[in-house]
Write a protein that holds these residues in place. Sequence first.
Motif, mmCIF file in Angstrom:
data_model
loop_
_atom_site.group_PDB
_atom_site.id
_atom_site.type_symbol
_atom_site.label_atom_id
_atom_site.label_comp_id
_atom_site.label_asym_id
_atom_site.label_seq_id
_atom_site.Cartn_x
_atom_site.Cartn_y
_atom_site.Cartn_z
ATOM 1 N N ASN A 182 0.832 -1.208 0.000
ATOM 2 C CA ASN A 182 0.000 0.000 0.000
ATOM 3 C C ASN A 182 0.862 1.252 0.000
ATOM 4 N N LEU A 183 0.297 2.322 -0.520
ATOM 5 C CA LEU A 183 0.966 3.630 -0.418
ATOM 6 C C LEU A 183 0.993 4.066 1.052
ATOM 7 N N LEU A 184 -0.130 3.930 1.730
ATOM 8 C CA LEU A 184 -0.213 4.219 3.174
ATOM 9 C C LEU A 184 -0.396 2.894 3.902
ATOM 10 N N LYS A 185 0.375 2.680 4.941
ATOM 11 C CA LYS A 185 0.340 1.375 5.607
ATOM 12 C C LYS A 185 -0.771 1.282 6.661
ATOM 13 N N CYS A 186 -1.411 2.383 6.994
ATOM 14 C CA CYS A 186 -2.469 2.364 8.011
ATOM 15 C C CYS A 186 -3.800 2.808 7.408
ATOM 16 N N MET A 187 -4.881 2.264 7.995
ATOM 17 C CA MET A 187 -6.227 2.572 7.500
ATOM 18 C C MET A 187 -6.557 4.059 7.685
ATOM 19 N N LEU A 188 -7.318 4.589 6.736
ATOM 20 C CA LEU A 188 -7.785 5.969 6.847
ATOM 21 C C LEU A 188 -9.144 5.940 7.565
ATOM 22 N N PRO A 189 -9.310 6.721 8.635
ATOM 23 C CA PRO A 189 -10.583 6.677 9.359
ATOM 24 C C PRO A 189 -11.754 7.065 8.459
ATOM 25 N N ASP A 190 -12.863 6.354 8.580
ATOM 26 C CA ASP A 190 -14.094 6.639 7.819
ATOM 27 C C ASP A 190 -13.850 6.680 6.305
ATOM 28 N N TYR A 191 -12.842 5.976 5.853
ATOM 29 C CA TYR A 191 -12.529 5.917 4.420
ATOM 30 C C TYR A 191 -12.338 7.298 3.798
ATOM 31 N N ARG A 192 -11.833 8.226 4.602
ATOM 32 C CA ARG A 192 -11.580 9.553 4.034
ATOM 33 C C ARG A 192 -10.383 9.503 3.095
ATOM 34 N N LYS A 193 -10.190 10.620 2.340
ATOM 35 C CA LYS A 193 -9.067 10.684 1.397
ATOM 36 C C LYS A 193 -7.760 10.877 2.164
ATOM 37 N N PRO A 194 -6.659 10.382 1.615
ATOM 38 C CA PRO A 194 -5.378 10.616 2.293
ATOM 39 C C PRO A 194 -4.958 12.077 2.197
ATOM 40 N N LYS A 195 -4.293 12.557 3.224
ATOM 41 C CA LYS A 195 -3.788 13.946 3.199
ATOM 42 C C LYS A 195 -2.349 13.924 2.676
ATOM 43 N N GLN A 196 -1.972 15.045 2.068
ATOM 44 C CA GLN A 196 -0.652 15.109 1.438
ATOM 45 C C GLN A 196 0.480 14.822 2.436
ATOM 46 N N ASN A 197 0.345 15.354 3.666
ATOM 47 C CA ASN A 197 1.445 15.111 4.622
ATOM 48 C C ASN A 197 1.495 13.647 5.055
ATOM 49 N N GLU A 198 0.348 12.959 5.037
ATOM 50 C CA GLU A 198 0.359 11.521 5.359
ATOM 51 C C GLU A 198 1.073 10.742 4.248
ATOM 52 N N ILE A 199 0.792 11.139 3.005
ATOM 53 C CA ILE A 199 1.457 10.465 1.870
ATOM 54 C C ILE A 199 2.970 10.714 1.933
ATOM 55 N N GLU A 200 3.340 11.969 2.184
ATOM 56 C CA GLU A 200 4.778 12.281 2.223
ATOM 57 C C GLU A 200 5.485 11.493 3.323
ATOM 58 N N THR A 201 4.824 11.366 4.471
ATOM 59 C CA THR A 201 5.460 10.672 5.597
ATOM 60 C C THR A 201 5.551 9.173 5.343
ATOM 61 N N CYS A 202 4.475 8.582 4.891
ATOM 62 C CA CYS A 202 4.425 7.113 4.788
ATOM 63 C C CYS A 202 5.092 6.561 3.531
ATOM 64 N N SER A 203 5.124 7.342 2.453
ATOM 65 C CA SER A 203 5.611 6.801 1.182
ATOM 66 C C SER A 203 7.103 6.446 1.224
ATOM 67 N N THR A 204 7.810 6.892 2.247
ATOM 68 C CA THR A 204 9.231 6.497 2.343
ATOM 69 C C THR A 204 9.329 4.969 2.483
ATOM 70 N N TYR A 205 8.315 4.364 3.119
ATOM 71 C CA TYR A 205 8.314 2.892 3.235
ATOM 72 C C TYR A 205 8.120 2.246 1.865
ATOM 73 N N LEU A 206 7.210 2.813 1.092
ATOM 74 C CA LEU A 206 6.996 2.276 -0.262
ATOM 75 C C LEU A 206 8.279 2.422 -1.090
#
Length: 253
Positions: free
Chosen positions: A80-104
Motif C-alpha cells: 500500500n501507499l499508506l500502511k495504516c487505514m484511513l478513518p471513515d474511508y476519508r481521502k489521504p492527506k498530502q502530509n500523510e502520503i509524504e510521511t508514509c511513502s518512504t516505506y513504499l
Amino acid sequence: MEIDQLNSRIRSCSKCRLSETRTNAVCGEGDRDARIMLVAQSPGENEDEEGIMFIGPSGDVLDDLFDNSGMERDKIYMTNLLKCMLPDYRKPKQNEIETCSTYLDEEIEIVDPDILVPLGYYSTRYLFKKYDLSFDATFSDMIGELVLADDKKIYPLAHPASLLYDDSFEEEMKTHYEKLTDLLKPCRWYDICPMKRFYEEGKIERRWVELYCKGDWQSCVRYQKEEKGEYHPDSMLPNGEIKEELESIGDKR
Ligand code: SF4
C-alpha cells in the motif's frame, strides 16, 4: 532480511496521526523477487483488523480477477501507499502520503520489480511524481495504459474494490487484469521481428520494445497483423505508423 527489518519498523510506526486510529499497520506481502508490484492506496477495515493485505470482499474480487487472468497472488508483491487505514474511508492527506511513502520507496528498492501497478488515483499520482512523469490526464484515461519510467514500467489499474460499488465496468477491468500475465512474457514474435533488430542497431527508441514487444504486445499493430497473416512492411512501427527511414534499411537486408 532487509524487508523483515523494514516491516518491523512499519508495524511499530507512529510517524503520523493514522497510527492513533489503526489496529494494525499492514505490511507488503508476496514474492520478494516479484517482477510485478501492486500498490494499493491503504488498508480497508478487514485488512486493518487482521493486519493482512487484500482480505474480505475486495480480496475476493482481486482473487476472481487473478483467477480469470491466470495470475497467482504469490507470483507478485502487494503493498500500500499508506500502511495504516484511513478513518471513515476519508481521502489521504498530502502530509500523510509524504510521511508514509518512504516505506513504499524502500520496498521498491528492495524488491526491485520491473512493473509497478498502482491501484487507484493516489498511488498512481504518487508513482508518476516519483518518476518525474507528467500527470495531466484524468485517472480514468490512464487506467490500463502502460508507461515507461526509468528502468520500470507503470501500469495503472482501477482498485478491485471499485467493482463492489459499480460492476458495470467488470468486463473492462477483467481485460486490464488479464494483461498482467502478458507483461510477464515478451511477444511470441519478438525473436524474429524486425523491431528487435532495429532496436539492437539503435534505429528505433527503447520505448517501442519496452512498451510493446516486452510489454503490452497484444496492442501492437504488427503483432495483430502477424497473428492474422496480414502483410505489414518492416517500416511499420508497433503503433501502425510507417517510419520511412526503416523501409530503406529493411529493404537492403
Ligand atoms: S513489434 Fe509487435 S510483433 Fe514485433 S515483437 Fe514487438 S510486439 Fe511483437
